[in-house]
Design an enzyme around this catalytic site. Sequence first.
Site, PDB file in Angstrom:
ATOM      1  N   SER A 132       4.006  -0.975 -15.382  1.00  0.00           N
ATOM      2  CA  SER A 132       4.563  -2.044 -14.549  1.00  0.00           C
ATOM      3  C   SER A 132       3.419  -2.883 -13.996  1.00  0.00           C
ATOM      4  CB  SER A 132       5.426  -1.455 -13.424  1.00  0.00           C
ATOM      5  OG  SER A 132       4.636  -0.717 -12.529  1.00  0.00           O
ATOM      6  N   MET A 133       3.628  -4.180 -13.986  1.00  0.00           N
ATOM      7  CA  MET A 133       2.552  -5.122 -13.633  1.00  0.00           C
ATOM      8  C   MET A 133       2.993  -6.072 -12.523  1.00  0.00           C
ATOM      9  SD  MET A 133       1.323  -5.887 -17.573  1.00  0.00           S
ATOM     10  CE  MET A 133       2.904  -6.580 -18.043  1.00  0.00           C
ATOM     11  N   GLY A 134       3.724  -5.555 -11.543  1.00  0.00           N
ATOM     12  CA  GLY A 134       4.160  -6.382 -10.419  1.00  0.00           C
ATOM     13  C   GLY A 134       4.953  -7.589 -10.886  1.00  0.00           C
ATOM     14  N   ALA A 135       4.646  -8.759 -10.292  1.00  0.00           N
ATOM     15  CA  ALA A 135       5.394  -9.976 -10.625  1.00  0.00           C
ATOM     16  C   ALA A 135       5.239 -10.361 -12.104  1.00  0.00           C
ATOM     17  CB  ALA A 135       4.913 -11.123  -9.739  1.00  0.00           C
ATOM     18  N   LYS A 136       4.227  -9.803 -12.765  1.00  0.00           N
ATOM     19  CA  LYS A 136       4.029 -10.121 -14.190  1.00  0.00           C
ATOM     20  C   LYS A 136       4.908  -9.281 -15.106  1.00  0.00           C
ATOM     21  CE  LYS A 136      -0.505 -12.132 -13.944  1.00  0.00           C
ATOM     22  NZ  LYS A 136      -1.812 -11.668 -13.530  1.00  0.00           N
ATOM     23  N   GLY A 137       5.752  -8.430 -14.526  1.00  0.00           N
ATOM     24  CA  GLY A 137       6.723  -7.710 -15.337  1.00  0.00           C
ATOM     25  C   GLY A 137       6.234  -6.371 -15.837  1.00  0.00           C
TER      26      GLY A 137
ATOM     27  N   ASP B 225       9.599   2.488  -7.744  1.00  0.00           N
ATOM     28  CA  ASP B 225      10.628   3.536  -7.720  1.00  0.00           C
ATOM     29  C   ASP B 225      11.958   2.976  -8.242  1.00  0.00           C
ATOM     30  OD1 ASP B 225       8.647   4.973  -6.475  1.00  0.00           O
ATOM     31  OD2 ASP B 225       9.451   4.683  -4.456  1.00  0.00           O
TER      32      ASP B 225
HETATM   33  N1  LIG Z   1       7.048 -10.290  -6.958  1.00  0.00           N
HETATM   34  C1  LIG Z   1       7.889  -9.744  -7.859  1.00  0.00           C
HETATM   35  N2  LIG Z   1       8.873 -10.496  -8.435  1.00  0.00           N
HETATM   36  C2  LIG Z   1       9.728  -9.980  -9.318  1.00  0.00           C
HETATM   37  N3  LIG Z   1       9.691  -8.683  -9.734  1.00  0.00           N
HETATM   38  C3  LIG Z   1       8.735  -7.888  -9.218  1.00  0.00           C
HETATM   39  C4  LIG Z   1       7.796  -8.368  -8.256  1.00  0.00           C
HETATM   40  N4  LIG Z   1       6.975  -7.327  -7.924  1.00  0.00           N
HETATM   41  C5  LIG Z   1       7.404  -6.257  -8.646  1.00  0.00           C
HETATM   42  N5  LIG Z   1       8.454  -6.594  -9.432  1.00  0.00           N
HETATM   43  C6  LIG Z   1       9.185  -5.719 -10.364  1.00  0.00           C
HETATM   44  O1  LIG Z   1       8.960  -4.375  -9.981  1.00  0.00           O
HETATM   45  C7  LIG Z   1       8.295  -3.664 -11.038  1.00  0.00           C
HETATM   46  C8  LIG Z   1       7.391  -2.624 -10.437  1.00  0.00           C
HETATM   47  O2  LIG Z   1       6.430  -3.254  -9.621  1.00  0.00           O
HETATM   48  P1  LIG Z   1       4.935  -2.733  -9.492  1.00  0.00           P
HETATM   49  O3  LIG Z   1       4.335  -3.438  -8.339  1.00  0.00           O
HETATM   50  O4  LIG Z   1       4.253  -2.856 -10.800  1.00  0.00           O
HETATM   51  O5  LIG Z   1       5.158  -1.170  -9.230  1.00  0.00           O
HETATM   52  P2  LIG Z   1       4.619  -0.178  -8.115  1.00  0.00           P
HETATM   53  O6  LIG Z   1       5.537  -0.356  -6.944  1.00  0.00           O
HETATM   54  O7  LIG Z   1       4.740   1.165  -8.754  1.00  0.00           O
HETATM   55  O8  LIG Z   1       3.189  -0.590  -7.810  1.00  0.00           O
HETATM   56  C9  LIG Z   1       7.615  -4.742 -11.869  1.00  0.00           C
HETATM   57  O9  LIG Z   1       7.374  -4.334 -13.201  1.00  0.00           O
HETATM   58  C10 LIG Z   1       8.647  -5.871 -11.783  1.00  0.00           C
HETATM   59  O10 LIG Z   1       9.702  -5.657 -12.702  1.00  0.00           O
HETATM   60  O1  LIG Z   2       3.409   9.817  -2.895  1.00  0.00           O
HETATM   61  P1  LIG Z   2       2.671   8.506  -2.807  1.00  0.00           P
HETATM   62  O2  LIG Z   2       2.000   8.146  -4.091  1.00  0.00           O
HETATM   63  O3  LIG Z   2       1.760   8.478  -1.615  1.00  0.00           O
HETATM   64  O4  LIG Z   2       3.753   7.398  -2.597  1.00  0.00           O
HETATM   65  C1  LIG Z   2       4.639   7.437  -1.520  1.00  0.00           C
HETATM   66  C2  LIG Z   2       5.062   6.080  -1.143  1.00  0.00           C
HETATM   67  O5  LIG Z   2       5.536   5.421  -2.288  1.00  0.00           O
HETATM   68  C3  LIG Z   2       6.795   4.831  -2.040  1.00  0.00           C
HETATM   69  O6  LIG Z   2       7.770   5.681  -2.635  1.00  0.00           O
HETATM   70  C4  LIG Z   2       6.852   3.438  -2.611  1.00  0.00           C
HETATM   71  O7  LIG Z   2       6.475   3.496  -3.970  1.00  0.00           O
HETATM   72  P2  LIG Z   2       6.483   2.236  -4.930  1.00  0.00           P
HETATM   73  O8  LIG Z   2       6.166   1.026  -4.104  1.00  0.00           O
HETATM   74  O9  LIG Z   2       5.468   2.567  -5.983  1.00  0.00           O
HETATM   75  O10 LIG Z   2       7.874   2.168  -5.513  1.00  0.00           O
HETATM   76  C5  LIG Z   2       6.959   4.852  -0.537  1.00  0.00           C
HETATM   77  O11 LIG Z   2       8.303   4.948  -0.180  1.00  0.00           O
HETATM   78  C6  LIG Z   2       6.155   6.045  -0.127  1.00  0.00           C
HETATM   79  O12 LIG Z   2       5.644   5.923   1.147  1.00  0.00           O
END
Ligand SMILES: Nc1ncnc2c1ncn2[C@@H]1O[C@H](COP(=O)(O)OP(=O)(O)O)[C@@H](O)[C@H]1O
Ligand SMILES: O=P(O)(O)OC[C@H]1O[C@](O)(COP(=O)(O)O)[C@@H](O)[C@@H]1O
Length: 313
Positions: free
Chosen positions: A222-227, A255
Site C-alpha cells: 500500500s502506497m497511501g494516496a498513490k494507491g 487496516d
Molecule cells: N489520502 C488518501 N486518499 C485516498 N486513499 C488513501 C489515502 N491514504 C491512504 N489511502 C488508501 O489506504 C491504503 C492504505 O494506506 P497506507 O497509508 O499505505 O497504509 P498504512 O495505514 O498501513 O500506512 C492505500 O493503499 C489507499 O488505498
Molecule cells: O501495532 P502497531 O504497529 O504499533 O500499530 C498499532 C496502531 O496501528 C493502528 O491500527 C493504525 O494502523 P494503520 O494506520 O496502519 O491502519 C492504530 O489503530 C494503532 O494504534
Amino acid sequence: MAKVATITLNTAYDLVGRLKRIELGEVNTVETLGLFPAGKGINVAKVLKDLGLPVAVGGFLGEDNQGDFKQMFQSLGLEDRFHRVAGKTRINVKITETEAEVTDLNFLGYEINPTDWQNFVADSLDYCRHFDIVAVCGSLPRGVTPELFADWLQGLGQAGVKVVLDSSNAALSEGLKANPWLVKPNLRELEAWAGNTLASLEEVIAAAKKLKAQGIANVIISMGAKGSLWLNDASIVRAQPPQCENVVSTVGAGDSMVAGLIYGLTHHLSQQDTLAFASAVSAFAVSQSNVGVSDSQLLAPILEQVKITTIEG
Ligand SMILES: Nc1ncnc2c1ncn2[C@@H]1O[C@H](COP(=O)(O)OP(=O)(O)O)[C@@H](O)[C@H]1O
Ligand SMILES: O=P(O)(O)OC[C@H]1O[C@](O)(COP(=O)(O)O)[C@@H](O)[C@@H]1O
C-alpha cells in the site's frame, strides 16, 4: 461462509486529535478528541463486522483498562478470544496537523511473561485451526521476541490456516520466514525490509517481487494516496483510489485495506475486484477519524472512481 479471526498481540487505545501545528516545548491545545479501543487486528475486525462478516478477535489485553474493549466486542458482536494479562493496554497518541502527516506517540503497555505466551500459543493454535483466514496484525509487545513470534506463525500455517500478516520491522522480516499466505506492508515497511528507499514504481515492483520470491503467495504494497499494488502468481495489479478532498485521519487506512482484501477474498471476488473494493474501503477510512464503515452504501461512489490496471499477467 468463510470463518475469519484476527490476532492483535499489542492492542492499543488510540487517542486521536487534530491541531494546526505542534509547537515542541509549548502548551498545545488539541481541537478534537477521540479515544478508541484499537490495534491493527481489532480495526480489521471492526471493518469486517461492519461489512457483515462475523469475526473472532484474539491476542492480549491488559486487565487494568479493558473496559472499553469489552464493551466494543459486545456491542459489535465480536467473538472475544483475548487473553487477559497483568498491566495496562498501551495508549497511542495520534495527532493530525493541518499541513502535515500524523505524529504518533506510542506508549509502552503490558509485558508478556513466558507463561502468558505459552498459554496463548496453546490456545490460539487450537482454536485457529477452525478458521479459514487468520489475520495477524501489528507490532509485538515487550516479552514476545520476533523469533517466538515466527515459531508461532509457523504453527498457524501448519494448522492449515491461511495467514494474513500485516506487521513491520523485525516482526515482519522474521514473520516472513513462516511463509504467510498474504502480506500487506506499506511503502515505508517495504523500504525498511529492502534496506533502501524505493523512489519509482519500477523500484517498488522489483522489491515486491523479491519479497514474493521468499515464498509468499500474495504481496500487497500500500502506497497511501498513490494507491496499491498486488502481486500474485498470476499477475500484478495496481489500484489508484480517487483523491480524497478532505483527509481527516489516515490512521486505520491500512487496516481498512486489509479488511477489504479479506472481504473480497472470502466472497470469491476476482483479484481486480478485490483490490478495487479494498481501495474503496481504505479511501473511505481517511475521510473519518474513527475506523469502520457505518454505512456500506457510502462505498459505492468511491468504488466507481477506483482505477484498476493490470501491469503484468
Ligand atoms: N489520502 C488518501 N486518499 C485516498 N486513499 C488513501 C489515502 N491514504 C491512504 N489511502 C488508501 O489506504 C491504503 C492504505 O494506506 P497506507 O497509508 O499505505 O497504509 P498504512 O495505514 O498501513 O500506512 C492505500 O493503499 C489507499 O488505498
Ligand atoms: O501495532 P502497531 O504497529 O504499533 O500499530 C498499532 C496502531 O496501528 C493502528 O491500527 C493504525 O494502523 P494503520 O494506520 O496502519 O491502519 C492504530 O489503530 C494503532 O494504534
